[in-house]
Motif scaffolding. Structure first.
Motif, PDB file in Angstrom:
ATOM      1  N   ALA A 157      -0.245  -7.796   0.619  1.00 56.20           N
ATOM      2  CA  ALA A 157      -0.520  -6.388   0.864  1.00 56.20           C
ATOM      3  C   ALA A 157      -1.880  -6.174   0.225  1.00 56.20           C
ATOM      4  CB  ALA A 157       0.522  -5.492   0.220  1.00 56.20           C
ATOM      5  N   ILE A 158      -2.842  -5.658   0.984  1.00 51.45           N
ATOM      6  CA  ILE A 158      -4.192  -5.509   0.458  1.00 51.45           C
ATOM      7  C   ILE A 158      -4.714  -4.105   0.746  1.00 51.45           C
ATOM      8  CG2 ILE A 158      -4.741  -7.958   0.661  1.00 51.45           C
ATOM      9  CD1 ILE A 158      -6.401  -7.308   3.140  1.00 51.45           C
ATOM     10  N   ALA A 159      -5.641  -3.673  -0.102  1.00 48.63           N
ATOM     11  CA  ALA A 159      -6.391  -2.445   0.120  1.00 48.63           C
ATOM     12  C   ALA A 159      -7.851  -2.756  -0.161  1.00 48.63           C
ATOM     13  CB  ALA A 159      -5.898  -1.326  -0.787  1.00 48.63           C
ATOM     14  N   VAL A 160      -8.723  -2.274   0.716  1.00 48.41           N
ATOM     15  CA  VAL A 160     -10.138  -2.633   0.665  1.00 48.41           C
ATOM     16  C   VAL A 160     -10.986  -1.378   0.802  1.00 48.41           C
ATOM     17  CG1 VAL A 160     -11.926  -4.134   1.640  1.00 48.41           C
ATOM     18  CG2 VAL A 160      -9.505  -4.754   1.889  1.00 48.41           C
ATOM     19  N   PRO A 166     -17.864   5.356   2.565  1.00 50.80           N
ATOM     20  CA  PRO A 166     -17.332   6.128   1.431  1.00 50.80           C
ATOM     21  C   PRO A 166     -16.164   7.050   1.757  1.00 50.80           C
ATOM     22  CG  PRO A 166     -19.371   7.094   2.208  1.00 50.80           C
ATOM     23  CD  PRO A 166     -19.183   5.830   2.987  1.00 50.80           C
ATOM     24  N   ASP A 167     -15.678   7.037   3.004  1.00 48.92           N
ATOM     25  CA  ASP A 167     -14.528   7.877   3.337  1.00 48.92           C
ATOM     26  C   ASP A 167     -13.379   7.070   3.898  1.00 48.92           C
ATOM     27  OD1 ASP A 167     -15.658   7.108   5.727  1.00 48.92           O
ATOM     28  OD2 ASP A 167     -15.291   9.034   6.731  1.00 48.92           O
ATOM     29  N   LEU A 168     -13.329   5.756   3.597  1.00 49.07           N
ATOM     30  CA  LEU A 168     -12.369   4.884   4.270  1.00 49.07           C
ATOM     31  C   LEU A 168     -11.748   3.875   3.312  1.00 49.07           C
ATOM     32  CD1 LEU A 168     -11.102   3.670   6.906  1.00 49.07           C
ATOM     33  CD2 LEU A 168     -13.185   2.285   7.105  1.00 49.07           C
ATOM     34  N   VAL A 169     -10.403   3.802   3.321  1.00 49.00           N
ATOM     35  CA  VAL A 169      -9.672   2.699   2.707  1.00 49.00           C
ATOM     36  C   VAL A 169      -8.972   1.960   3.836  1.00 49.00           C
ATOM     37  CG1 VAL A 169      -7.877   1.993   1.075  1.00 49.00           C
ATOM     38  CG2 VAL A 169      -9.251   4.014   0.596  1.00 49.00           C
ATOM     39  N   VAL A 170      -9.151   0.645   3.889  1.00 49.02           N
ATOM     40  CA  VAL A 170      -8.454  -0.162   4.884  1.00 49.02           C
ATOM     41  C   VAL A 170      -7.376  -0.963   4.170  1.00 49.02           C
ATOM     42  CG1 VAL A 170      -8.636  -1.968   6.634  1.00 49.02           C
ATOM     43  CG2 VAL A 170     -10.473  -0.292   6.376  1.00 49.02           C
ATOM     44  N   CYS A 171      -6.182  -0.946   4.718  1.00 49.32           N
ATOM     45  CA  CYS A 171      -5.080  -1.678   4.095  1.00 49.32           C
ATOM     46  C   CYS A 171      -4.351  -2.501   5.147  1.00 49.32           C
ATOM     47  CB  CYS A 171      -4.130  -0.741   3.362  1.00 49.32           C
ATOM     48  SG  CYS A 171      -3.500   0.619   4.349  1.00 49.32           S
ATOM     49  N   ALA A 172      -3.667  -3.541   4.695  1.00 53.04           N
ATOM     50  CA  ALA A 172      -2.938  -4.439   5.588  1.00 53.04           C
ATOM     51  C   ALA A 172      -1.766  -5.044   4.843  1.00 53.04           C
ATOM     52  CB  ALA A 172      -3.860  -5.539   6.104  1.00 53.04           C
ATOM     53  N   ARG A 173      -0.727  -5.413   5.586  1.00 49.00           N
ATOM     54  CA  ARG A 173       0.438  -6.021   4.943  1.00 49.00           C
ATOM     55  C   ARG A 173       1.022  -7.130   5.803  1.00 49.00           C
ATOM     56  NH1 ARG A 173       6.439  -3.880   5.077  1.00 49.00           N
ATOM     57  NH2 ARG A 173       6.566  -6.111   4.772  1.00 49.00           N
ATOM     58  N   VAL A 203       5.651   9.979   3.940  1.00 44.19           N
ATOM     59  CA  VAL A 203       5.199   8.591   3.853  1.00 44.19           C
ATOM     60  C   VAL A 203       5.383   7.868   5.184  1.00 44.19           C
ATOM     61  CG1 VAL A 203       5.621   8.387   1.365  1.00 44.19           C
ATOM     62  CG2 VAL A 203       7.439   7.807   2.967  1.00 44.19           C
ATOM     63  N   ILE A 204       4.495   6.927   5.416  1.00 41.89           N
ATOM     64  CA  ILE A 204       4.564   6.032   6.571  1.00 41.89           C
ATOM     65  C   ILE A 204       4.652   4.615   6.029  1.00 41.89           C
ATOM     66  CG2 ILE A 204       3.312   5.105   8.559  1.00 41.89           C
ATOM     67  CD1 ILE A 204       1.946   7.861   8.795  1.00 41.89           C
ATOM     68  N   TYR A 205       5.695   3.889   6.403  1.00 41.12           N
ATOM     69  CA  TYR A 205       5.857   2.510   5.964  1.00 41.12           C
ATOM     70  C   TYR A 205       5.190   1.586   6.983  1.00 41.12           C
ATOM     71  CZ  TYR A 205       9.305   4.344   2.691  1.00 41.12           C
ATOM     72  OH  TYR A 205       9.933   5.041   1.695  1.00 41.12           O
ATOM     73  N   LEU A 206       4.217   0.807   6.535  1.00 40.05           N
ATOM     74  CA  LEU A 206       3.576  -0.153   7.416  1.00 40.05           C
ATOM     75  C   LEU A 206       4.527  -1.304   7.718  1.00 40.05           C
ATOM     76  CD1 LEU A 206      -0.050  -0.335   5.951  1.00 40.05           C
ATOM     77  CD2 LEU A 206       0.823   1.086   7.816  1.00 40.05           C
ATOM     78  N   GLU A 207       4.417  -1.859   8.890  1.00 40.42           N
ATOM     79  CA  GLU A 207       5.258  -2.977   9.294  1.00 40.42           C
ATOM     80  C   GLU A 207       4.472  -4.277   9.248  1.00 40.42           C
ATOM     81  OE1 GLU A 207       7.525  -2.258  12.809  1.00 40.42           O
ATOM     82  OE2 GLU A 207       8.242  -0.304  12.097  1.00 40.42           O
ATOM     83  N   GLU A 208       5.178  -5.393   9.406  1.00 40.67           N
ATOM     84  CA  GLU A 208       4.567  -6.715   9.297  1.00 40.67           C
ATOM     85  C   GLU A 208       3.351  -6.828  10.217  1.00 40.67           C
ATOM     86  OE1 GLU A 208       6.385  -9.878   7.306  1.00 40.67           O
ATOM     87  OE2 GLU A 208       5.782  -7.946   6.504  1.00 40.67           O
ATOM     88  N   GLY A 209       2.224  -7.246   9.637  1.00 42.24           N
ATOM     89  CA  GLY A 209       1.026  -7.473  10.415  1.00 42.24           C
ATOM     90  C   GLY A 209       0.173  -6.246  10.664  1.00 42.24           C
ATOM     91  N   ASP A 210       0.616  -5.063  10.216  1.00 49.26           N
ATOM     92  CA  ASP A 210      -0.163  -3.841  10.433  1.00 49.26           C
ATOM     93  C   ASP A 210      -1.458  -3.857   9.630  1.00 49.26           C
ATOM     94  OD1 ASP A 210       1.722  -2.813  12.129  1.00 49.26           O
ATOM     95  OD2 ASP A 210       2.435  -1.236  10.775  1.00 49.26           O
ATOM     96  N   VAL A 211      -2.512  -3.292  10.223  1.00 53.74           N
ATOM     97  CA  VAL A 211      -3.766  -3.004   9.529  1.00 53.74           C
ATOM     98  C   VAL A 211      -4.049  -1.522   9.756  1.00 53.74           C
ATOM     99  CG1 VAL A 211      -6.214  -3.542   9.291  1.00 53.74           C
ATOM    100  CG2 VAL A 211      -4.606  -5.342   9.953  1.00 53.74           C
TER     101      VAL A 211
END
Length: 608
Positions: A157-160, A166-173, A203-211
């Motif tokens: 699980a990552i956050a970048v 400056p207005d964006l966080v990208v995350c993936a799991r 809340v929104i739960y990300l699923e496998e492979g979501d970015v």
């Protein structure tokens, strides 16, 4: 293990990040850090507690409207500040990461050939440089992260964040939990819902492979095929009060005492509806009627809950039942019977070995799957056909207590439901079982009232280095659980054995310095247990016996007895779990250990 938090807002997010990390401390960690964008990537990392990092952030005047934070539990590389997250590449990209990247060495070698240098021993720094490299190619952070994660093998699980976005966080799991908290004019990300509750319950739960691309005013999610998708929004029912200590000294103590309420909440549906298959899902009746056996997969404390359930399922439902440690099952050739029900048990619903064991079982043709879990919408329930959610509430202490006892009652409900479907129970016995469940929270409360006596016993364990736990039949797993709890939080080496095995080896360990804890309910095996106790006394061993009120034990020199409530029949393991939890807790107090955050351990084990 490990925790992620991130935020993009129109206010300073540093307090949000720090509060979120404090909410995640229970997961286990050894260092913490945050990074914000404020004309540059500003980062603070510290070995130790979040409070130390918080002081450093305040001293440096850290502030920003977008940032990410992390609590790390060391895997690759030691507990050092250079190994702490966030990791930064080229002054442009900052990354936090949960999980393990299995092909990090190969990617590291490629990146070194491309001119990247490494400051840490972590697999996470590989992700930072890889995203940086792809960012140079795509000039789009979302596209760069999508391209990078396609090269990763393992769990993450990552956050970048990027300095010029400056207005964006990208995350993936993939294999590790991650969610997005939706606020008003701000959005958050976290590995656990507790980290966002002070700001939002949506809340929104990300699923496998979501970015996901997360901005203040919107969210874009791509699935693992790169296609835009909508994920369902949930309103969390976790209460802030459940995350606070209140009048208790530790979360473990609080959670031990919450068990009567947790059990009552978990039992509410069955007491209203009876042993109906619909408790496990709308189509559960059709599934459960077809099965010819049960395969239980779990780890740690959940495995011991499954071990008790084997006795119930075979004795009450008349079905063969196997219980296996998930991390062993997933790596061995298995002779599968597709007509068996595969039951996975996990407090968090994210236990990696259990999730992977479930996937393996399904690959072998098991279509009948049931998850018993305490966390709504977590990975294991989503991957299962049937689900039973326990209602233990948030469990913060690393050593599981109320999750264990609620798992036990869920499994008992399953055993009786299967028996009803198979025509093995008449109405009279069914009503009797319901009455037993109705009175169970009260019996557990009576067991909790023994705490002062157990605390006195715990004083005698303070100087001990080893302990032995004994039980027979369906109480042998409770002995196993007692030994696990003692070593988890007091660091006293403890082992558990079926009492009948004592003379087949473990008796050689018994002497005056080896306390022997005995689970001795007033059941059909009581006289056998008494004989085993005599074997201990004959070798000079000191006995600490948890007996039922009607067991007719008497204390004598070297034999100490605490009486739990009257024997409650087949539900006795639930009641006898309470005193062994209390013994471990008070022994840890005597030892002076960190009860809620024992060394080397994490709450949610999302790596192998």
């Amino acid at each position: 293990m490990c925790g992620i938090v991130g935020a993009v807002a129109r206010r300073n997010v540093v307090p949000l990040l720090i509060e979120g990390l404090q909410r995640l401390e229970y997961r286990g960690y050894d260092s913490a850090g945050i990074a914000v964008l404020d004309g540059e990537i500003k980062r603070v990392r510290r070995v130790g507690r979040v409070s130390e990092m918080q002081q450093a952030a305040a001293a440096e005047g850290l502030a920003g409207q977008i940032g990410i934070g992390h609590t790390r539990w060391a895997t690759h590389g030691g507990v050092t500040e250079p190994n702490a997250h966030p990791h930064v590449s080229g002054g442009l990209i900052a990354v936090v990461h949960n999980g393990i990247i299995e092909n990090h060495e190969a990617i590291r070698a490629e990146l070194k050939r491309a001119g990247y240098s490494f400051e840490s021993q972590t697999d996470t720094e590989v992700i930072a440089h890889l995203v940086h490299q792809r960012y140079q190619q795509h000039h789009d952070l979302f596209a760069a992260v999508e391209a990078a994660v396609r090269e990763l093998v393992g769990a993450y699980a990552i956050a970048v964040v990027a300095l010029d976005a400056p207005d964006l966080v990208v995350c993936a799991r993939m294999g590790c939990p991650l969610l997005i908290g939706r606020g008003d004019g701000e959005n958050l990300i976290a590995s656990d819902v507790s980290a966002v509750l002070s700001s939002t319950r949506r809340v929104i739960y990300l699923e496998e492979g979501d970015v996901a691309a997360v901005r203040r005013d919107g969210i874009l999610i791509h699935d693992q095929n790169g296609k835009p998708v909508k994920r369902r929004e949930h309103v969390s029912d976790v209460s802030i009060a459940s995350l606070e200590l209140g009048p208790y000294s530790h979360f473990m103590q609080k959670e031990i005492h919450e068990q009567p309420r947790a059990l009552a909440d978990t039992l509410e549906a069955v007491l209203d509806e009876g042993f109906s298959p619909t408790l496990f899902g709308t189509d559960a009746g059709a599934v459960l009627e077809q099965i010819e056996g049960v395969q239980i997969l779990a780890c740690g404390t959940s495995f011991y809950a499954g071990s008790v359930a084997r006795y119930w399922i075979e004795a009450i439902a008349g079905l063969p039942c196997q219980v296996e440690i998930a991390s062993e099952y997933r790596y061995r050739p298995v002779v599968a019977n597709p007509k068996h029900l595969v039951v996975t048990i996990s407090q968090s619903g994210e236990t990696l070995d259990t999730l992977e064991a479930l996937k393996y079982a399904k690959s072998l043709g098991h279509a009948h799957t049931l998850a018993i879990c305490n966390v709504q919408e977590s990975a294991i329930p989503r991957a299962s056909r049937l689900v039973f959610y326990t209602r233990a509430g948030a469990e913060i202490g690393v050593a599981s207590t109320k999750a264990f006892t609620t798992q036990l009652v869920a499994l008992f409900i399953l055993a009786v439901t299967l028996a009803r479907l198979r025509g093995r129970l008449d109405d009279e016995q069914t009503v009797a079982y319901l009455e037993d469940l109705r009175h169970l929270p009260g019996s557990v409360q009576h067991a909790l009232n023994l705490e002062p006596q157990i605390a006195v016993w715990a004083e005698r364990f303070g100087a001990k280095q080893h302990a032995l736990f004994l039980g027979r039949g369906l109480h042998y797993p409770i002995a196993l659980e007692g030994a696990l709890k003692l070593k988890e939080i007091s660091y006293i080496h403890a082992e558990a054995y079926p009492a009948g095995e004592l003379k087949h080896g473990p008796l050689a360990l018994v002497d005056a310095e080896m306390p022997v804890v005995v689970i001795a309910p007033n059941d059909s095996l009581l006289e056998k247990v008494k004989s085993n106790m005599q074997e201990v006394r004959a070798r000079g061993g000191e006995l600490f016996v948890f007996a039922d009120l009607d067991s007719h034990f008497t204390e004598s020199e070297g034999v100490h007895v605490i009486r739990t409530p009257r024997h409650v029949g087949v539900l006795s393991p639930v009641v006898h779990a309470i005193p062994v939890q209390l013994l471990a807790y008070h022994a840890a107090l005597v030892k002076g250990t960190d009860v809620d955050k024992p060394r080397n351990l994490a709450k949610s084990v999302t790596v192998e």
